[in-house]
Design a protein around this motif. Structure first.
Motif, PDB file in Angstrom:
ATOM      1  N   ARG A 100      36.262  46.087 -13.678  1.00 14.52           N
ATOM      2  CA  ARG A 100      35.633  44.996 -12.916  1.00 14.52           C
ATOM      3  C   ARG A 100      34.818  45.490 -11.725  1.00 14.52           C
ATOM      4  O   ARG A 100      34.204  44.691 -11.033  1.00 14.52           O
ATOM      5  CB  ARG A 100      36.713  44.002 -12.480  1.00 14.52           C
ATOM      6  N   SER A 114      39.612  46.664 -10.366  1.00 18.64           N
ATOM      7  CA  SER A 114      39.476  45.265  -9.962  1.00 18.64           C
ATOM      8  C   SER A 114      38.192  45.108  -9.175  1.00 18.64           C
ATOM      9  O   SER A 114      37.823  46.005  -8.420  1.00 18.64           O
ATOM     10  CB  SER A 114      40.649  44.857  -9.090  1.00 18.64           C
ATOM     11  N   ARG A 148      37.782  40.043  -5.042  1.00 18.59           N
ATOM     12  CA  ARG A 148      38.720  38.928  -5.303  1.00 18.59           C
ATOM     13  C   ARG A 148      39.182  38.926  -6.754  1.00 18.59           C
ATOM     14  O   ARG A 148      39.450  37.861  -7.332  1.00 18.59           O
ATOM     15  CB  ARG A 148      38.074  37.581  -4.959  1.00 18.59           C
ATOM     16  N   GLY A 149      39.256  40.113  -7.360  1.00 23.05           N
ATOM     17  CA  GLY A 149      39.745  40.206  -8.734  1.00 23.05           C
ATOM     18  C   GLY A 149      38.742  39.796  -9.793  1.00 23.05           C
ATOM     19  O   GLY A 149      39.055  39.773 -10.975  1.00 23.05           O
ATOM     20  N   GLU A 150      37.514  39.449  -9.370  1.00 17.74           N
ATOM     21  CA  GLU A 150      36.515  39.017 -10.355  1.00 17.74           C
ATOM     22  C   GLU A 150      35.680  40.182 -10.858  1.00 17.74           C
ATOM     23  O   GLU A 150      35.674  41.267 -10.270  1.00 17.74           O
ATOM     24  CB  GLU A 150      35.596  37.949  -9.731  1.00 17.74           C
ATOM     25  N   GLN A 151      34.955  39.938 -11.954  1.00 18.71           N
ATOM     26  CA  GLN A 151      34.004  40.920 -12.470  1.00 18.71           C
ATOM     27  C   GLN A 151      32.856  41.025 -11.456  1.00 18.71           C
ATOM     28  O   GLN A 151      32.286  40.015 -11.063  1.00 18.71           O
ATOM     29  CB  GLN A 151      33.470  40.403 -13.825  1.00 18.71           C
ATOM     30  N   MET A 183      28.553  39.351 -13.169  1.00 22.52           N
ATOM     31  CA  MET A 183      28.974  38.191 -13.968  1.00 22.52           C
ATOM     32  C   MET A 183      28.397  38.255 -15.387  1.00 22.52           C
ATOM     33  O   MET A 183      27.433  38.977 -15.637  1.00 22.52           O
ATOM     34  CB  MET A 183      28.503  36.901 -13.292  1.00 22.52           C
ATOM     35  N   GLU A 225      29.723  33.645 -15.518  1.00 17.56           N
ATOM     36  CA  GLU A 225      31.191  33.668 -15.415  1.00 17.56           C
ATOM     37  C   GLU A 225      31.663  34.980 -14.793  1.00 17.56           C
ATOM     38  O   GLU A 225      31.352  36.060 -15.297  1.00 17.56           O
ATOM     39  CB  GLU A 225      31.816  33.503 -16.807  1.00 17.56           C
ATOM     40  N   GLY A 226      32.398  34.880 -13.674  1.00 14.10           N
ATOM     41  CA  GLY A 226      32.890  36.078 -13.016  1.00 14.10           C
ATOM     42  C   GLY A 226      34.402  36.205 -13.073  1.00 14.10           C
ATOM     43  O   GLY A 226      34.953  37.293 -13.148  1.00 14.10           O
ATOM     44  N   ARG A 227      35.081  35.036 -13.034  1.00 10.75           N
ATOM     45  CA  ARG A 227      36.549  35.087 -12.930  1.00 10.75           C
ATOM     46  C   ARG A 227      37.190  35.614 -14.208  1.00 10.75           C
ATOM     47  O   ARG A 227      37.963  36.564 -14.181  1.00 10.75           O
ATOM     48  CB  ARG A 227      37.092  33.694 -12.577  1.00 10.75           C
ATOM     49  N   ASN A 228      36.861  34.998 -15.341  1.00 12.39           N
ATOM     50  CA  ASN A 228      37.463  35.438 -16.602  1.00 12.39           C
ATOM     51  C   ASN A 228      36.458  35.465 -17.736  1.00 12.39           C
ATOM     52  O   ASN A 228      36.548  34.666 -18.678  1.00 12.39           O
ATOM     53  CB  ASN A 228      38.638  34.520 -16.981  1.00 12.39           C
TER      54      ASN A 228
END
Length: 409
Positions: free
Chosen positions: A308, A337, A340-343, A346, A350-353
């Motif tokens: 990430r 990571s 904030r744990g996001e990619q 993006m 989409e960045g979170r999952n």
């Protein structure tokens, strides 16, 4: 050291391996940096940074807030993270405050030792020798610098750093064909040696960081990602030192190297990049669908392998002496990571999952056929399924094997 602080003008050249060609010059006046191309270079028609520093006559200048007023293409030549820490620490030992060092001082310090093909004058870079090197000693010295305990090793570590980027301690080395002998590798190397870059763990890494990155490289290669040669050098402590063969050098040939961060003037510290932007950039620069597919394979690997920390400095492009661009082999692939744990980059917003649905949308955007995209995704999943076996083989800790297995499953 005092001559480091009087640089108000830097001449820029480019050396593709056949000697230095003048590119232009940078000058600093009243805290602003100005750049002008050399008229002979404008005639060459070679674009070293087509988006933000197009070939044109006249003076150009840039916003101070990004890259301290440098154009992105020259900021790419500056060491980041570790290299900057070394230079700033060294400056303090000479009674100079890091705040007083300008970007032009830093470029002069890089001199003729930048990664890629650009060279800077005046050249205040450190001399190095063809001495033998012990990686265990280097790792120990790097740790002393991180702990803030050692000033006397700074000059040697600076000489070994060239202008490599990134947060982990690194050194540029020369490796012989059998890979059992290592020398300083910033300068031209003797016959039988090739230029490599080796990494050492930083304070946050476990002792198996090198092995994790090595296994990631093996999996990426098997998944079809374009990778440089990699090697895990033995270590007294831990599982080994991860090294990659430099891809900006090929025998006597040198390639101009430019990151997505520098090309787009996109600040890698505040992630706003999407793989969609990288698809567009790759298509525009290379005009080659095969290069766009290479970028897509890398996107798939990063997302499925939970890498990430895929920020804009972790994508580079190489240009040859004819002005032809291609995407560089992949680097800095490891379990990580993002913010904030996001990619960091993006996937179609989409960045979170990000998942395979977003990757298939990206394939559509990249004009890659659905069945080809599915094939790439399957090949990547299949290579990642080898993680537990390979990780065990190369000595990754059981805790990390399990942690990473859970995240990439």
């Amino acid at each position: 050291m005092n001559n480091y602080l009087s640089v108000t003008e830097v001449k820029i050249g480019i050396n593709f391996g056949k000697g230095v060609q003048a590119v232009g010059r940078l000058a600093a006046r009243d805290h602003k940096i100005y750049f002008e191309y050399d008229s002979s270079f404008i005639k060459s028609g070679i674009e070293i940074s087509p988006l933000r520093l197009p070939l044109q006559s006249g003076v150009q200048s840039f916003d101070y807030d990004l890259f301290e007023g440098l154009p992105g293409v020259f900021n790419d030549s500056l060491p980041d993270g570790w290299g900057r820490l070394l230079f700033d620490r060294f400056a303090r030992t000479q009674g100079i405050l890091p705040a007083d060092i300008t970007p032009l001082d830093r470029l002069a310090h890089v001199g003729s030792h930048a990664l890629g093909a650009l060279v800077f004058e005046p050249d205040h870079s450190a001399d190095d020798t063809q001495n033998d090197i012990s990686l265990d000693n280097l790792a120990m010295q790097a740790q002393e610098v991180l702990d803030g305990t050692s000033d006397d090793v700074l000059a040697e570590l600076i000489a070994l750093n060239g202008s490599s980027a990134g947060a982990r301690p690194k050194a540029l080395i020369g490796v012989n064909d059998k890979r059992d002998h290592i020398i300083h590798g910033v300068h031209d190397l003797p016959a039988g040696y090739t230029p490599w870059m080796v990494k050492f763990p930083n304070s946050q890494d476990g002792l198996d960081a090198g092995a994790i990155e090595y296994v990631y490289a093996l999996m990426a290669k098997e998944a079809g990602v374009s990778m440089p040669d990699v090697h895990l050098f033995p270590a007294k402590r831990g599982t080994g030192y991860f090294a990659i063969k430099r891809f900006d050098r090929d025998g006597d040939k040198r390639y101009h190297m430019h990151t997505a961060c520098g090309l787009l003037h996109s600040d890698f510290r505040t992630p706003s990049l999407d793989y969609e932007d990288l698809v567009a950039l790759t298509g525009m620069l290379t005009r080659d669908v095969r290069e766009v597919e290479k970028l897509y394979q890398l996107a798939v690997f990063n997302v499925l392998a939970h890498n990430r920390d895929d920020h804009s400095k972790n994508f580079s492009y190489l240009m040859d002496s004819q002005g032809r661009w291609k995407i560089s082999p992949a680097y800095d692939l490891t379990f990580s990571s993002g913010p904030r744990g996001e990619q960091s980059t993006m996937v179609m917003g989409e960045g979170r999952n990000p998942n395979t649905i977003h990757l298939l949308k990206l394939a559509d955007e990249a004009k890659i056929k659905k069945d080809r995209a599915a094939e790439i995704i399957e090949a990547t999943k299949s290579s990642l399924s080898k993680w537990p076996r390979l990780a065990k083989q190369y000595g990754v800790s059981d805790t990390n094997i399990k942690l990473i297995s859970d995240k990439i499953a």
